[in-house]
Design an enzyme around this catalytic site. Structure first.
Site, PDB file in Angstrom:
ATOM      1  N   ASP A 131       9.965   0.588  -4.859  1.00 31.52           N
ATOM      2  CA  ASP A 131       8.895   1.563  -4.684  1.00 31.52           C
ATOM      3  C   ASP A 131       8.554   2.178  -6.023  1.00 31.52           C
ATOM      4  O   ASP A 131       9.392   2.215  -6.939  1.00 31.52           O
ATOM      5  CB  ASP A 131       9.316   2.661  -3.694  1.00 31.52           C
ATOM      6  CG  ASP A 131       8.114   3.282  -2.978  1.00 31.52           C
ATOM      7  OD1 ASP A 131       7.836   2.882  -1.834  1.00 31.52           O
ATOM      8  OD2 ASP A 131       7.457   4.150  -3.577  1.00 31.52           O
ATOM      9  N   VAL A 152       4.407  -2.310  -9.461  1.00 25.51           N
ATOM     10  CA  VAL A 152       4.080  -3.731  -9.287  1.00 25.51           C
ATOM     11  C   VAL A 152       2.866  -4.144 -10.104  1.00 25.51           C
ATOM     12  O   VAL A 152       2.622  -5.343 -10.294  1.00 25.51           O
ATOM     13  CB  VAL A 152       3.871  -4.096  -7.804  1.00 25.51           C
ATOM     14  CG1 VAL A 152       5.124  -3.838  -6.996  1.00 25.51           C
ATOM     15  CG2 VAL A 152       2.665  -3.379  -7.209  1.00 25.51           C
ATOM     16  N   TYR A 212     -11.380  -3.414  -1.119  1.00 23.36           N
ATOM     17  CA  TYR A 212     -10.203  -3.683  -0.289  1.00 23.36           C
ATOM     18  C   TYR A 212     -10.320  -5.054   0.367  1.00 23.36           C
ATOM     19  O   TYR A 212      -9.373  -5.850   0.343  1.00 23.36           O
ATOM     20  CB  TYR A 212     -10.064  -2.594   0.769  1.00 23.36           C
ATOM     21  CG  TYR A 212      -8.884  -2.780   1.694  1.00 23.36           C
ATOM     22  CD1 TYR A 212      -7.594  -2.472   1.267  1.00 23.36           C
ATOM     23  CD2 TYR A 212      -9.061  -3.258   2.993  1.00 23.36           C
ATOM     24  CE1 TYR A 212      -6.507  -2.644   2.111  1.00 23.36           C
ATOM     25  CE2 TYR A 212      -7.975  -3.428   3.837  1.00 23.36           C
ATOM     26  CZ  TYR A 212      -6.707  -3.120   3.395  1.00 23.36           C
ATOM     27  OH  TYR A 212      -5.634  -3.294   4.233  1.00 23.36           O
ATOM     28  N   LYS A 260      -7.831  -8.281  -0.319  1.00 26.54           N
ATOM     29  CA  LYS A 260      -7.056  -8.889   0.755  1.00 26.54           C
ATOM     30  C   LYS A 260      -7.480 -10.338   1.002  1.00 26.54           C
ATOM     31  O   LYS A 260      -6.655 -11.178   1.395  1.00 26.54           O
ATOM     32  CB  LYS A 260      -7.176  -8.052   2.025  1.00 26.54           C
ATOM     33  CG  LYS A 260      -6.473  -6.695   1.933  1.00 26.54           C
ATOM     34  CD  LYS A 260      -5.001  -6.838   1.584  1.00 26.54           C
ATOM     35  CE  LYS A 260      -4.255  -5.509   1.625  1.00 26.54           C
ATOM     36  NZ  LYS A 260      -2.823  -5.650   1.248  1.00 26.54           N
ATOM     37  N   THR A 287       0.868   4.665  10.581  1.00 26.66           N
ATOM     38  CA  THR A 287       1.909   5.005   9.618  1.00 26.66           C
ATOM     39  C   THR A 287       1.766   6.473   9.228  1.00 26.66           C
ATOM     40  O   THR A 287       0.733   7.100   9.486  1.00 26.66           O
ATOM     41  CB  THR A 287       1.780   4.136   8.358  1.00 26.66           C
ATOM     42  OG1 THR A 287       0.533   4.433   7.719  1.00 26.66           O
ATOM     43  CG2 THR A 287       1.825   2.654   8.710  1.00 26.66           C
TER      44      THR A 287
END
Length: 252
Positions: free
Chosen positions: A38, A65, A156, A160, A191
């Site tokens: 993370d 990342v 987005y 994806k 979430t």
């Protein structure tokens, strides 16, 4: 701990919260040694600590990342602690919805750096370890928006879609190395992060569109991720599994 993922070493990016955390915990329950990666170390440590408290094996890894060197360093740390990575979950994402006219160059660059380049850096860092181990599995987190039009989500959707393409091509490229590359396309999922930006009314509107009559939960995505990483899916590669309660095909 025995289970469908016993002897696996899993690296889960964005693994400390939301869908990533659910996958981290599910993998540990199935016997994998889990590296929770993370951007925020305290978030990774809290998740890894909870896994260990429940009897699993886990370590926390802090990394961005979007930074190739960070990803390679993280993968090396995991190998040193647990052995070669044999399951990689590319889950980390940074996203901002809105009209494309309102999105700045830094915002777009960060979305691409985290959401797509982060996947590529994960491939480059972990595939050599998988080859060393004799094979492995990559599970990418994509989205139904990879194949559907989405207002206020041009970047987005494009990112994806690129992840979905990297899944298919990765399966072709790494298949001879006994490495399967798969993806999950989550539908509307409740979430903690999503709850911060979606109102109860917003969730209800989404629920009413669901053919299955309910919203997704992180555990739904984790169950799919366990399946794809396990030998139960040994003949599955290059596919994107829609875990969306049927909403994609109902409105496509």
């Amino acid at each position: 701990m025995k289970g469908r993922l016993a002897s696996r070493v899993a690296l889960v990016t964005g693994g400390g919260r939301g869908i990533g955390r659910a996958i981290s915990e599910a993998y540990a329950r199935e016997g994998a040694k889990v590296a929770v990666l993370d951007l925020k170390l305290d978030v990774a440590e809290e998740c890894a600590g909870a896994i260990r408290a429940a009897g699993g094996e886990a370590m926390a890894v802090q990394a961005n990342v979007a930074d190739r060197e960070d990803v390679f360093t993280a993968a090396a740390k995991v190998k040193h602690a647990f052995g070669p990575v044999t399951v990689l979950v590319n889950n980390a994402m940074y996203n901002r919805y809105g009209p494309l006219d309102d999105q700045t160059e830094p915002m777009i660059s960060r979305m691409i750096d985290v959401g797509f380049k982060g996947v590529i850096w994960g491939y480059q860092a972990c595939v050599p370890q998988m080859r060393e181990a004799g094979g492995g599995v990559i599970v990418n987190i994509a989205s139904p928006s990879a194949v559907l039009a989405m207002k206020n989500g041009i970047m987005y959707s494009a990112i994806k879609a690129a992840v979905a393409a990297a899944t298919r091509s990765g399966a072709a490229e790494y298949g001879p190395d006994n490495i399967r590359v798969t993806a999950i396309a989550p539908g509307p999922t409740q979430t903690d992060g999503a709850n911060m930006v979606v109102s109860e009314e917003g969730w209800e509107r989404r629920r009413q569109r669901m053919p299955i009559g309910r919203l997704g939960q992180p555990s739904d995505m984790a169950n799919a991720a366990v399946f794809l990483a396990s030998d139960d899916a040994s003949f599955v590669t290059g596919d994107m599994l829609f875990v969306d309660g049927g909403v994609t095909y109902a409105f496509s």
